[in-house]
Design a protein around this motif. Sequence first.
Motif, PDB file in Angstrom:
ATOM      1  N   UNK A  39       0.828  -1.207   0.000  1.00  0.00           N
ATOM      2  CA  UNK A  39       0.000   0.000   0.000  1.00  0.00           C
ATOM      3  C   UNK A  39       0.860   1.253   0.000  1.00  0.00           C
ATOM      4  N   UNK A  40       1.923   1.255   0.798  1.00  0.00           N
ATOM      5  CA  UNK A  40       2.828   2.409   0.826  1.00  0.00           C
ATOM      6  C   UNK A  40       3.500   2.603  -0.531  1.00  0.00           C
ATOM      7  N   UNK A  41       3.913   1.509  -1.169  1.00  0.00           N
ATOM      8  CA  UNK A  41       4.498   1.608  -2.503  1.00  0.00           C
ATOM      9  C   UNK A  41       3.494   2.127  -3.524  1.00  0.00           C
ATOM     10  N   UNK A  42       2.252   1.669  -3.418  1.00  0.00           N
ATOM     11  CA  UNK A  42       1.220   2.115  -4.358  1.00  0.00           C
ATOM     12  C   UNK A  42       0.937   3.605  -4.191  1.00  0.00           C
ATOM     13  N   UNK A  43       0.873   4.072  -2.971  1.00  0.00           N
ATOM     14  CA  UNK A  43       0.647   5.500  -2.730  1.00  0.00           C
ATOM     15  C   UNK A  43       1.843   6.312  -3.219  1.00  0.00           C
ATOM     16  N   UNK A  44       3.049   5.814  -2.953  1.00  0.00           N
ATOM     17  CA  UNK A  44       4.243   6.493  -3.458  1.00  0.00           C
ATOM     18  C   UNK A  44       4.280   6.530  -4.973  1.00  0.00           C
ATOM     19  N   UNK A  45       3.921   5.427  -5.606  1.00  0.00           N
ATOM     20  CA  UNK A  45       3.876   5.402  -7.064  1.00  0.00           C
ATOM     21  C   UNK A  45       2.830   6.353  -7.610  1.00  0.00           C
ATOM     22  N   UNK A  46       1.683   6.410  -6.952  1.00  0.00           N
ATOM     23  CA  UNK A  46       0.633   7.338  -7.379  1.00  0.00           C
ATOM     24  C   UNK A  46       1.103   8.785  -7.271  1.00  0.00           C
ATOM     25  N   UNK A  47       1.773   9.108  -6.193  1.00  0.00           N
ATOM     26  CA  UNK A  47       2.289  10.468  -6.019  1.00  0.00           C
ATOM     27  C   UNK A  47       3.313  10.788  -7.105  1.00  0.00           C
ATOM     28  N   UNK A  48       4.190   9.830  -7.406  1.00  0.00           N
ATOM     29  CA  UNK A  48       5.181  10.063  -8.458  1.00  0.00           C
ATOM     30  C   UNK A  48       4.528  10.219  -9.831  1.00  0.00           C
ATOM     31  N   UNK A  49       3.506   9.403 -10.111  1.00  0.00           N
ATOM     32  CA  UNK A  49       2.810   9.525 -11.393  1.00  0.00           C
ATOM     33  C   UNK A  49       2.117  10.877 -11.512  1.00  0.00           C
ATOM     34  N   UNK A  50       1.435  11.293 -10.446  1.00  0.00           N
ATOM     35  CA  UNK A  50       0.730  12.580 -10.487  1.00  0.00           C
ATOM     36  C   UNK A  50       1.724  13.723 -10.620  1.00  0.00           C
ATOM     37  N   UNK A  51       2.871  13.609  -9.972  1.00  0.00           N
ATOM     38  CA  UNK A  51       3.885  14.652 -10.066  1.00  0.00           C
ATOM     39  C   UNK A  51       4.458  14.759 -11.479  1.00  0.00           C
ATOM     40  N   UNK A  53       3.005  13.480 -14.460  1.00  0.00           N
ATOM     41  CA  UNK A  53       2.092  13.543 -15.601  1.00  0.00           C
ATOM     42  C   UNK A  53       0.852  14.391 -15.362  1.00  0.00           C
ATOM     43  N   UNK A  54       0.651  14.874 -14.162  1.00  0.00           N
ATOM     44  CA  UNK A  54      -0.578  15.608 -13.866  1.00  0.00           C
ATOM     45  C   UNK A  54      -1.577  14.696 -13.174  1.00  0.00           C
ATOM     46  N   UNK A  55      -2.663  15.285 -12.712  1.00  0.00           N
ATOM     47  CA  UNK A  55      -3.604  14.526 -11.884  1.00  0.00           C
ATOM     48  C   UNK A  55      -4.319  13.429 -12.651  1.00  0.00           C
ATOM     49  N   UNK A  56      -5.017  13.782 -13.693  1.00  0.00           N
ATOM     50  CA  UNK A  56      -5.810  12.786 -14.420  1.00  0.00           C
ATOM     51  C   UNK A  56      -4.953  11.725 -15.085  1.00  0.00           C
ATOM     52  N   UNK A  57      -3.934  12.168 -15.785  1.00  0.00           N
ATOM     53  CA  UNK A  57      -3.050  11.224 -16.466  1.00  0.00           C
ATOM     54  C   UNK A  57      -2.244  10.403 -15.465  1.00  0.00           C
ATOM     55  N   UNK A  58      -1.877  10.997 -14.344  1.00  0.00           N
ATOM     56  CA  UNK A  58      -1.107  10.276 -13.331  1.00  0.00           C
ATOM     57  C   UNK A  58      -1.901   9.164 -12.688  1.00  0.00           C
ATOM     58  N   UNK A  59      -3.154   9.448 -12.356  1.00  0.00           N
ATOM     59  CA  UNK A  59      -4.016   8.413 -11.780  1.00  0.00           C
ATOM     60  C   UNK A  59      -4.237   7.294 -12.784  1.00  0.00           C
ATOM     61  N   UNK A  60      -4.473   7.655 -14.027  1.00  0.00           N
ATOM     62  CA  UNK A  60      -4.683   6.656 -15.069  1.00  0.00           C
ATOM     63  C   UNK A  60      -3.431   5.814 -15.301  1.00  0.00           C
ATOM     64  N   UNK A  61      -2.277   6.440 -15.309  1.00  0.00           N
ATOM     65  CA  UNK A  61      -1.029   5.715 -15.522  1.00  0.00           C
ATOM     66  C   UNK A  61      -0.731   4.786 -14.346  1.00  0.00           C
ATOM     67  N   UNK A  62      -0.991   5.230 -13.127  1.00  0.00           N
ATOM     68  CA  UNK A  62      -0.758   4.376 -11.959  1.00  0.00           C
ATOM     69  C   UNK A  62      -1.672   3.155 -11.997  1.00  0.00           C
ATOM     70  N   UNK A  63      -2.931   3.368 -12.330  1.00  0.00           N
ATOM     71  CA  UNK A  63      -3.858   2.238 -12.432  1.00  0.00           C
ATOM     72  C   UNK A  63      -3.477   1.306 -13.574  1.00  0.00           C
ATOM     73  N   UNK A  64      -3.058   1.862 -14.700  1.00  0.00           N
ATOM     74  CA  UNK A  64      -2.682   1.033 -15.843  1.00  0.00           C
ATOM     75  C   UNK A  64      -1.445   0.197 -15.533  1.00  0.00           C
TER      76      UNK A  64
END
Length: 88
Positions: A39-51, A53-64
């Motif tokens: 879970x900590x890795x997933x949250x960290x990855x999400x933060x890195x993706x959002x940082x 690529x931006x919010x929408x693209x970052x969330x989508x990229x993390x999920x993908x």
Amino acid sequence: MWLPALLASTAAATVFYLTMARQNCCRKTWPRVWRWFALALAIGGLILWVDSAGTGAGISAALAATMLAWTLLPYLGWWWRARREVKP
């Protein structure tokens, strides 16, 4: 900046997968405590993706990235077991 995000998301999916009872990569499942690390890795990855690529693209990229890892891990486990069982 996308490579650390991809590695964090993939590592989170892998660790979470290895804690499941029906995983076929390892002989024994990992303890459930490791799910908190995933879970900590997933949250960290999400933060890195959002940082990066931006919010929408970052969330989508993390999920993908997470879904791609969860799709490939059972096949990698199957391949690994099949390769181990074949004796030349």
